[in-house]
Scaffold this motif. Structure first.
Motif, PDB file in Angstrom:
ATOM      1  N   LEU B  34       0.805  -1.218   0.000  1.00 37.52           N
ATOM      2  CA  LEU B  34       0.000   0.000   0.000  1.00 37.52           C
ATOM      3  C   LEU B  34       0.844   1.277   0.000  1.00 37.52           C
ATOM      4  CD1 LEU B  34      -2.840  -1.057   2.471  1.00 37.52           C
ATOM      5  CD2 LEU B  34      -3.038  -0.704   0.020  1.00 37.52           C
ATOM      6  N   ASN B  35       2.121   1.164  -0.370  1.00 43.91           N
ATOM      7  CA  ASN B  35       2.975   2.351  -0.316  1.00 43.91           C
ATOM      8  C   ASN B  35       2.826   3.290  -1.512  1.00 43.91           C
ATOM      9  OD1 ASN B  35       3.900   1.209   1.967  1.00 43.91           O
ATOM     10  ND2 ASN B  35       6.064   1.292   1.453  1.00 43.91           N
ATOM     11  N   ALA B  36       2.332   2.788  -2.630  1.00 39.43           N
ATOM     12  CA  ALA B  36       2.278   3.627  -3.818  1.00 39.43           C
ATOM     13  C   ALA B  36       0.841   4.048  -4.124  1.00 39.43           C
ATOM     14  CB  ALA B  36       2.884   2.896  -5.009  1.00 39.43           C
ATOM     15  N   GLU B  37       0.746   5.131  -4.913  1.00 36.30           N
ATOM     16  CA  GLU B  37      -0.545   5.776  -5.114  1.00 36.30           C
ATOM     17  C   GLU B  37      -1.585   4.852  -5.755  1.00 36.30           C
ATOM     18  OE1 GLU B  37      -0.365   9.290  -7.512  1.00 36.30           O
ATOM     19  OE2 GLU B  37      -2.472   9.751  -7.201  1.00 36.30           O
ATOM     20  N   GLN B  40      -3.352   2.622  -3.435  1.00 37.98           N
ATOM     21  CA  GLN B  40      -4.167   3.395  -2.493  1.00 37.98           C
ATOM     22  C   GLN B  40      -5.504   3.770  -3.110  1.00 37.98           C
ATOM     23  OE1 GLN B  40      -1.437   6.449  -1.605  1.00 37.98           O
ATOM     24  NE2 GLN B  40      -0.188   5.090  -0.359  1.00 37.98           N
ATOM     25  N   ILE B  41      -5.458   4.154  -4.401  1.00 34.64           N
ATOM     26  CA  ILE B  41      -6.706   4.475  -5.101  1.00 34.64           C
ATOM     27  C   ILE B  41      -7.568   3.215  -5.183  1.00 34.64           C
ATOM     28  CG2 ILE B  41      -7.685   5.212  -7.308  1.00 34.64           C
ATOM     29  CD1 ILE B  41      -5.152   6.883  -7.751  1.00 34.64           C
ATOM     30  N   ALA B  44      -9.036   2.509  -1.696  1.00 34.17           N
ATOM     31  CA  ALA B  44     -10.076   3.495  -1.371  1.00 34.17           C
ATOM     32  C   ALA B  44     -11.365   3.174  -2.122  1.00 34.17           C
ATOM     33  CB  ALA B  44      -9.591   4.898  -1.720  1.00 34.17           C
ATOM     34  N   ARG B 192      10.958   6.987 -10.151  1.00 28.94           N
ATOM     35  CA  ARG B 192      11.163   8.287 -10.762  1.00 28.94           C
ATOM     36  C   ARG B 192      12.624   8.714 -10.659  1.00 28.94           C
ATOM     37  NH1 ARG B 192       7.071  13.225  -9.554  1.00 28.94           N
ATOM     38  NH2 ARG B 192       5.718  11.441  -9.248  1.00 28.94           N
ATOM     39  N   GLU B 219       5.634   7.152 -13.354  1.00 33.75           N
ATOM     40  CA  GLU B 219       6.741   7.618 -12.500  1.00 33.75           C
ATOM     41  C   GLU B 219       8.014   7.777 -13.330  1.00 33.75           C
ATOM     42  OE1 GLU B 219       6.923   8.545  -9.452  1.00 33.75           O
ATOM     43  OE2 GLU B 219       5.111   7.806  -8.461  1.00 33.75           O
ATOM     44  N   ASP B 248       0.319  13.056 -10.571  1.00 32.44           N
ATOM     45  CA  ASP B 248       1.381  13.887 -11.138  1.00 32.44           C
ATOM     46  C   ASP B 248       1.389  13.799 -12.660  1.00 32.44           C
ATOM     47  OD1 ASP B 248       2.102  14.545  -8.629  1.00 32.44           O
ATOM     48  OD2 ASP B 248       4.114  13.695  -8.671  1.00 32.44           O
TER      49      ASP B 248
END
Lengths: 334, 328
Positions: B34-37, B40-41, B44, B192, B219, B248
């Motif tokens: 769960l560390n990257a976006e 998480q989306i 959620a 990145r 990234e 981003d």
């Protein structure tokens, strides 16, 4: 070479002197050799832009490694720097973002607030480690392993696990700006290096750092406040990790919670390649800087030649072990 | 005696919770990390599913912490606690097979989502075809450079299923443009910072030659953009593309710096949850997520399909504002 103390040349080439020369300049010669080989095998290597790139790519690891040198000189280790990089990055970025949702206040704070906070967060992490190591005598490996985990967790909590984008140009300057063509991170690394060199070589605190690492009991009996010295080196390492974290964030343009993973290993590698003994008391930041440059030059050179990064890892591994073997050898002759 | 009482008490508690589970199905979601976006989306979206909000199901999300063994342990936990269905996003295509086997032996249906697992015991799979995204992003770069010139490819960690499939798609598109040369092809491990360093070095060794940059995720494409800026070059002179549609990258698309292909995490998550509830209730369930209305190309088909293919959405200047608004 027979040992003669009767003439100047003989004295100059005495075993002690030779060992000293290897210690002083061996790593520097290795670095020069690497540069010569890479220059010969790749036409772009020695161009102005590439030299600037190498320095830029070395700057963050160089700063972390200098902090690590202070810690290792006292027989310690700091495994937390990679996580502290991420924590300081995300905290400082939260005060320097124009994004209405990612920031702390909805509008960015003055840049010095963000920058000071990044260093402060790093120094605070270091202070916590320092108290645990120096006051409660917990092994540095354990204390900093704990911080490695805790700081990463705090990073995810603070940023809700999301990146902080849209940073102000003022904040990004420390990563992307330049003075007379010299990249800002390189200037910062140079300043950190010069200051650290001066502190270690010219101040009483510097002498105490060596004394504590060389022989803690002797240091204590001669009246040095060992607890205090140990505490301060972790604060230095933490603060520099905070600084490195902000430069990384400014360079990538966004604070990422997964930034800096395993950076501590590259920092330790630079220190070890640079000839600082893990047993403490012996080593110099000049060596560390060259160690960091060797890693940077090697990665860059292999990239230019189109060699896969997996080989780079193997070569780096061999280099670390080779440097320590040289160090062992040096211990016998000196 | 005391110990016996405690044992009795806990058995009663277990029985009670088992009885409750009869009414409210327990669904577990084991995700690789769960560390990257993106994840998480995804997570959620699970929490926002109507059935979870209404309390029709009890949802527990397990963070696999990027470790195949941790995921396996979490499966054991879910099996012990008699979960009714499991949604699985494995860290590794091969290592995921063992936990699926264990759940299947215990009679628990496993719905795959986002990342594939090499097992025929999966009840169903909801994901997006990575070969397709690799093709689409490479195509957008190649179209922009007029099917002629030099490109570089920034790859994911070699051997990961997304890297393998996206590269396959990249190469498919490249085959259609024989006049395009791939100057460099190297991994930056989805990172990145790593991509930025790699691109800085490539801009030196291929000075003025690179026309296009194919980043296998956003990234890495963003890292390349930073490297171009740092070298004092004009981002507009390069055709750059990434995959995933992270925030981003959406902003970069809006600024005209790159192209991105959105992977709909929400559809993958909510689709998998509808299927999990459908299985947990033994077929007595109609899907509640609005994604089945949005994606007419992906019909529910009575929950019987083995594979549900969530379409990719190319991010354009027209749809980017709407996508960004949905992130707030």
């Amino acid at each position: 070479m027979p040992r003669t103390d009767t003439n100047a040349i003989g004295r100059w080439l005495s075993p002690e002197r030779r060992a000293h020369l290897v210690q002083e300049y061996g790593i520097f010669l290795a670095f020069l050799l690497l540069v010569v080989v890479l220059s010969a095998s790749n036409e772009f290597f020695l161009t102005g832009r590439n030299v600037s790139n190498v320095l830029l790519q070395t700057s963050i690891n160089g700063i972390l490694a200098i902090g690590m040198t202070f810690v290792i000189l006292t027989r310690g280790i700091d495994l937390s720097v990679g996580s502290v990089v991420a924590l300081a990055g995300i905290v400082s970025a939260s005060f320097a973002t124009t994004s209405p949702t990612a920031g702390v206040a909805g509008s960015p704070y003055p840049v010095f607030v963000a920058l000071s906070l990044g260093v402060l967060v790093g120094a605070a992490s270091g202070a916590i480690i320092g108290v645990i190591v120096a006051r409660f005598a917990v092994p540095a490996f354990v204390a900093t392993l704990g911080m490695l985990s805790a700081a990463r967790g705090l990073t995810l909590i603070f940023g809700g696990g999301r990146p902080v984008p849209s940073l102000t140009p003022e904040f990004r300057w420390i990563g992307t700006g330049n003075v007379l063509g010299i990249p800002a991170p390189v200037i910062i690394l140079s300043a950190v290096f010069l200051l650290s060199w001066w502190v270690l070589a010219r101040t009483r605190f510097g002498r105490y750092v060596y004394a504590v690492g060389g022989n803690p009991h002797a240091a204590k009996t001669s009246g040095i406040n060992v607890t205090r010295i140990k505490f301060i080196v972790y604060v230095i390492s933490g603060a520099l990790a905070g600084l490195g974290g902000m430069i990384l964030t400014a360079r990538t343009g966004s604070a990422l919670p997964q930034a800096g993973i395993a950076y501590e290993l590259d920092a330790i590698a630079a220190v070890v390649i640079g000839g600082t003994s893990l047993a403490g008391g012996v080593g110099r930041v000049t060596g560390t800087l060259i160690g960091a440059l060797i890693i940077g030059v090697m990665n860059n050179g292999l990239d230019l030649m189109g060699i896969e990064s997996y080989y780079q890892q193997v070569i780096k591994g061999a280099l670390i072990v080779g440097a320590v073997m040289l160090d062992r050898n040096r211990g016998r002759t000196a | 005696m005391k110990r016996l009482l405690i044992a009795l008490a806990s058995t009663t508690a277990l029985l009670t919770s088992a009885a409750m589970a009869q009414e409210v199905p327990k669904i577990g979601a084991a995700v690789y990390g769960l560390n990257a976006e993106f994840m998480q989306i995804w997570s959620a979206a699970l929490e926002e599913h109507p059935a979870v909000v209404n309390g029709e199901v009890k949802l527990t999300i397990f963070d696999g912490r990027y470790d195949a063994l941790v995921q396996q342990d979490q499966f054991e936990t879910m099996i012990t606690q008699q979960f009714d269905a499991i949604i699985f996003v494995p860290i590794d295509i091969e290592a995921g097979a063992a936990p699926v086997q264990a759940a299947s032996d215990a009679g628990i249906p496993v719905i795959g989502s986002n990342t594939r697992v090499n097992s025929d015991l999966l009840t169903a799979y909801v994901g997006s075809n990575d070969v397709e995204s690799g093709y689409l992003e490479a195509k957008s770069v190649l179209d922009a450079i007029g099917c002629e010139g030099n490109v570089v490819i920034l790859e994911g960690p070699i051997g990961q299923s997304a890297q393998i499939s996206r590269l396959e798609g990249n190469l498919q598109a490249l085959k259609e443009c024989p006049k395009v040369t791939v100057l460099e092809q190297q991994t930056a491990n989805w990172s990145r910072a790593e991509a930025q360093t790699l691109m800085e070095n490539w801009l030196t060794s291929h000075d003025g030659q690179i026309d296009g940059i194919i980043g296998q995720n956003d990234e890495m494409a963003l890292g390349a953009i930073e490297a171009i800026r740092a070298a004092g070059l004009n981002v507009g002179d390069f055709a750059i593309a990434g995959i995933d549609g992270i925030t981003d990258a959406l902003n970069a698309v809006k600024a005209g710096d790159m192209a991105s292909i959105l992977q709909d995490a929400r559809a993958q998550a909510q689709g998998a949850l509808d299927l999990a509830i459908f299985r947990a209730r033994g077929g007595d369930y109609e899907p509640q997520s609005d994604i089945w209305v949005t994606y007419t190309d992906m019909p529910w088909n009575g929950g019987a399909d083995a594979e549900y293919n969530v379409p990719w959405t190319p991010v354009t200047t027209e749809n980017v504002d709407k996508l960004l608004a949905a992130r707030q």
